[in-house]
Design an enzyme around this catalytic site. Sequence first.
Site, short mmCIF file in Angstrom:
data_model
loop_
_atom_site.label_atom_id
_atom_site.label_comp_id
_atom_site.label_asym_id
_atom_site.label_seq_id
_atom_site.Cartn_x
_atom_site.Cartn_y
_atom_site.Cartn_z
N GLY A 39 31.43 -16.25 -18.81
CA GLY A 39 32.69 -16.40 -18.17
C GLY A 39 33.22 -18.03 -18.35
O GLY A 39 32.28 -18.57 -18.03
N ALA B 66 32.11 -22.94 -16.63
CA ALA B 66 31.62 -21.69 -17.18
C ALA B 66 30.16 -21.15 -16.34
O ALA B 66 29.49 -21.95 -15.87
CB ALA B 66 31.07 -22.09 -18.82
N ASP B 67 29.82 -20.06 -17.00
CA ASP B 67 28.69 -19.46 -16.49
C ASP B 67 28.35 -18.37 -17.40
O ASP B 67 28.85 -17.70 -18.00
CB ASP B 67 28.86 -18.69 -15.18
CG ASP B 67 27.60 -18.07 -14.37
OD1 ASP B 67 26.95 -19.20 -13.71
OD2 ASP B 67 27.09 -17.22 -14.69
N THR B 68 26.94 -18.45 -17.65
CA THR B 68 26.34 -17.41 -18.64
C THR B 68 25.27 -16.75 -18.05
O THR B 68 24.43 -17.09 -17.40
CB THR B 68 25.79 -18.28 -19.81
OG1 THR B 68 26.96 -19.25 -20.69
CG2 THR B 68 25.17 -17.52 -20.89
#
Length: 184
Positions: free
Chosen positions: A104, A67-69
């Site tokens: 994501g 994940a990436d925020t």
Amino acid sequence: MILASQSPRRIELMREAGFDARVIPANIDETALPDEGPFDLVERLARAKAAAVAKEHAEEGEPVVAADTIVALAGELLGKPADETDARRMLHALSGKTHQVATGVCIVRDESVESFVDITDVTFYELSHDEIDAYVATGEPMDKAGAYGIQGQYGRMLVEKIDGDFYNVVGLPIAKVVRALSRT
């Protein structure tokens, strides 16, 4: 299962959901591409992280979750602050406004790949200079996109309302992740 993230918040959310994942952070270039929007960026980064860790570390049938925020205000990406001055700048920009937090997520299991972006609108209260200075002095905003953590002792006092998944703002829309894992 592998969690391709060293975020303490993501690790905690996965453990609270009953997963005892191996934690193997991805080492990728996180630079935005020219003209790449923030929501495209987070999905691309999540996919790249999952692919890199799956290729090097996943055993057959073992899912990899990455994940990436990001925080975006009027299309501008607000990453982690470089220093206290940068944190103050970001918090002043967010004061009294609604911004988006996008995470994501990508799940890779063997040849199966599923990715998505979850977006939550977050509205801040109007913040005074003194409130911003006091918050920055806690150190809490320094390692967080947008210079705040909604789950933090002080960060939660900045937020007037959210529209969307609270856990997405923390860093992982865990209910959607669990449902996606059941499909892959």
